[in-house]
Design a protein around this motif. Sequence first.
Motif, PDB file in Angstrom:
ATOM      1  N   ASP A   1       0.828  -1.217   0.000  1.00  0.00           N
ATOM      2  CA  ASP A   1       0.000   0.000   0.000  1.00  0.00           C
ATOM      3  C   ASP A   1       0.856   1.259   0.000  1.00  0.00           C
ATOM      4  OD1 ASP A   1      -2.225  -1.628   0.021  1.00  0.00           O
ATOM      5  OD2 ASP A   1      -2.528  -1.505   2.202  1.00  0.00           O
ATOM      6  N   LEU A   2       1.893   1.253   0.842  1.00  0.00           N
ATOM      7  CA  LEU A   2       2.756   2.431   0.907  1.00  0.00           C
ATOM      8  C   LEU A   2       3.515   2.644  -0.402  1.00  0.00           C
ATOM      9  CD1 LEU A   2       4.191   2.073   4.529  1.00  0.00           C
ATOM     10  CD2 LEU A   2       2.571   3.775   3.703  1.00  0.00           C
ATOM     11  N   GLN A   3       3.968   1.542  -1.012  1.00  0.00           N
ATOM     12  CA  GLN A   3       4.664   1.679  -2.290  1.00  0.00           C
ATOM     13  C   GLN A   3       3.733   2.225  -3.367  1.00  0.00           C
ATOM     14  OE1 GLN A   3       6.182  -2.285  -2.865  1.00  0.00           O
ATOM     15  NE2 GLN A   3       8.116  -1.872  -1.821  1.00  0.00           N
ATOM     16  N   ASN A   4       2.477   1.769  -3.381  1.00  0.00           N
ATOM     17  CA  ASN A   4       1.515   2.302  -4.349  1.00  0.00           C
ATOM     18  C   ASN A   4       1.254   3.784  -4.109  1.00  0.00           C
ATOM     19  OD1 ASN A   4       1.236  -0.234  -5.528  1.00  0.00           O
ATOM     20  ND2 ASN A   4      -0.466  -0.824  -4.204  1.00  0.00           N
ATOM     21  N   THR A   5       1.165   4.160  -2.823  1.00  0.00           N
ATOM     22  CA  THR A   5       0.955   5.575  -2.499  1.00  0.00           C
ATOM     23  C   THR A   5       2.116   6.424  -2.978  1.00  0.00           C
ATOM     24  OG1 THR A   5      -0.327   4.940  -0.545  1.00  0.00           O
ATOM     25  CG2 THR A   5       0.527   7.193  -0.622  1.00  0.00           C
ATOM     26  N   VAL A   6       3.336   5.936  -2.728  1.00  0.00           N
ATOM     27  CA  VAL A   6       4.519   6.678  -3.172  1.00  0.00           C
ATOM     28  C   VAL A   6       4.544   6.800  -4.688  1.00  0.00           C
ATOM     29  CG1 VAL A   6       7.040   6.597  -3.291  1.00  0.00           C
ATOM     30  CG2 VAL A   6       5.880   6.080  -1.152  1.00  0.00           C
ATOM     31  N   ALA A   7       4.210   5.699  -5.401  1.00  0.00           N
ATOM     32  CA  ALA A   7       4.207   5.749  -6.867  1.00  0.00           C
ATOM     33  C   ALA A   7       3.188   6.762  -7.389  1.00  0.00           C
ATOM     34  CB  ALA A   7       3.917   4.353  -7.425  1.00  0.00           C
ATOM     35  N   ARG A   8       1.978   6.750  -6.775  1.00  0.00           N
ATOM     36  CA  ARG A   8       0.954   7.711  -7.206  1.00  0.00           C
ATOM     37  C   ARG A   8       1.398   9.145  -6.950  1.00  0.00           C
ATOM     38  NH1 ARG A   8      -2.585   3.905  -4.795  1.00  0.00           N
ATOM     39  NH2 ARG A   8      -2.705   5.238  -2.937  1.00  0.00           N
TER      40      ARG A   8
ATOM     41  N   LEU B   1       5.145  13.760   1.187  1.00  0.00           N
ATOM     42  CA  LEU B   1       6.170  12.740   0.942  1.00  0.00           C
ATOM     43  C   LEU B   1       7.061  12.464   2.154  1.00  0.00           C
ATOM     44  CD1 LEU B   1       7.225  13.451  -2.740  1.00  0.00           C
ATOM     45  CD2 LEU B   1       5.884  11.550  -1.856  1.00  0.00           C
ATOM     46  N   PRO B   2       7.521  13.482   2.938  1.00  0.00           N
ATOM     47  CA  PRO B   2       8.295  13.125   4.140  1.00  0.00           C
ATOM     48  C   PRO B   2       7.514  12.266   5.128  1.00  0.00           C
ATOM     49  CG  PRO B   2       8.624  15.421   3.583  1.00  0.00           C
ATOM     50  CD  PRO B   2       7.541  14.926   2.690  1.00  0.00           C
ATOM     51  N   THR B   3       6.187  12.495   5.242  1.00  0.00           N
ATOM     52  CA  THR B   3       5.383  11.651   6.130  1.00  0.00           C
ATOM     53  C   THR B   3       5.359  10.216   5.624  1.00  0.00           C
ATOM     54  OG1 THR B   3       4.000  13.574   6.640  1.00  0.00           O
ATOM     55  CG2 THR B   3       3.117  11.405   7.190  1.00  0.00           C
ATOM     56  N   VAL B   4       5.235  10.054   4.310  1.00  0.00           N
ATOM     57  CA  VAL B   4       5.276   8.698   3.737  1.00  0.00           C
ATOM     58  C   VAL B   4       6.628   8.046   4.013  1.00  0.00           C
ATOM     59  CG1 VAL B   4       5.178   7.401   1.574  1.00  0.00           C
ATOM     60  CG2 VAL B   4       3.577   9.269   1.975  1.00  0.00           C
ATOM     61  N   ALA B   5       7.718   8.830   3.906  1.00  0.00           N
ATOM     62  CA  ALA B   5       9.054   8.278   4.165  1.00  0.00           C
ATOM     63  C   ALA B   5       9.185   7.805   5.614  1.00  0.00           C
ATOM     64  CB  ALA B   5      10.116   9.333   3.855  1.00  0.00           C
TER      65      ALA B   5
ATOM     66  N   ALA C   1       3.353  14.284  -8.892  1.00  0.00           N
ATOM     67  CA  ALA C   1       4.353  15.353  -8.856  1.00  0.00           C
ATOM     68  C   ALA C   1       4.935  15.605 -10.235  1.00  0.00           C
ATOM     69  CB  ALA C   1       5.463  14.985  -7.872  1.00  0.00           C
ATOM     70  N   ALA C   2       5.209  14.514 -10.995  1.00  0.00           N
ATOM     71  CA  ALA C   2       5.736  14.685 -12.351  1.00  0.00           C
ATOM     72  C   ALA C   2       4.733  15.405 -13.243  1.00  0.00           C
ATOM     73  CB  ALA C   2       6.089  13.322 -12.942  1.00  0.00           C
TER      74      ALA C   2
END
Length: 414
Positions: free
Chosen positions: A160-167, A270-274, A172-173
């Motif tokens: 789930d976290l990896q999917n969130t980071v990818a989204r 993003l820092p919270t996700v990290a 951002a791009a």
Amino acid sequence: LLVVAELSPPPPLRPSGVSGLTAEDYCSINTSLSTLEKCVASMAKKSKNARPPFRDSKLTRILAPALGSEGAAAAVVVCASPDAEDFYETATALEFAAIAVKAKIRPDGALPADPKALTQKLQTDLANLEAPSRETEVELRGQMAPNGGQMDALRERVRDLQNTVARDQQHAAECRDELAEAKRQVGGSRADADGEADHLEDQIAELGRQIERVGAGGGGDEAMEVLRQVARSESQEMKEQLASIKQKLAEQHAELSSLDGAGEDMQMTLPTVALKLTDVGTSYARAGLVKEALLLYMNAITIIESVCGPEDERVVGPLTSLAELYVSQSREEDAIALYKRAYAIDREALGPDHPRVGRHLAALGVAYHRQGKADAAGLTLEEARSILAFALGTEHPEVLAVRDKIRKLAVIEA
């Protein structure tokens, strides 16, 4: 022959650390004093096979005839301070004095040990070592095996976290592309507006010249009226075009503001996700999944560095977690580099007397000890104790724990 040696302490420190010196500089001084302490501790042992390491420093080589030859005699004078602020230094000096009282000068103490006897002793010790039984190994592996349900839950959370980071990275791009396109359109609109304004100025100038020519010729009332109508018509068109341009610019400015807001939201999210990735990595490390934990820690560090910068204070958490994982895998060299980086960031952000700076030094001292660098470990732990005592008080549990590590290290070296 009379030999007199004054054993001075290290250079005076500030109350909470070393001023002007790095941890490596401070760890490289006074090796002779620590070697002398090892020699005295070896002389105090009852074992006949104990050999003082007189050859490990210049000071102990000079004192070897006075401490390990026939007919030699030695006297030690220990100076101690009665001030309460010097309690730890006084206790250390008295501990050395207690060891020195038990030391005995042996006539052959300075002679090298018989290599054959040492080889035979090592072979005997190696033969007496017993490997763990098969049953014990199976039992230990069973205790270390992770729970299947917990592992599935952790894997699902990581996905789930990896999917969130990818989204978030994709969003951002897209935002960056939209921002670049909006800036390009704004630049083109401004260029068009400047061109139209120049064209209108040329037309107005030409109309002015026509009016002057008609006025000079006389009898041109009808021509003047025609010119006035043309001027009013073109002036109205110019006003409408300017209003349209202003409206487009306002819309594009609003779009730019929206994109800037989206970028700020990304920098906050993003820092919270990290940090969440770091927590999951810690759970993986406790469950024995080293590779998964290593990947999560590195992703967390990369996210914070790309969004906030490599010197941001929030990168310290995943750095120290990755260093602890390296220490557990006997990769002390990699861990030491990460501890030093975390120490430098917190020292710059929080100041040299903050407790977190002392905790980084304490962890660095443990890594030095595991690497076999006893002198560096002892001096780094002493610096950590000084900072923590200054920040938290001499009786704080963290200060007592570091002091206990220093004493255990001294006992092991003795």
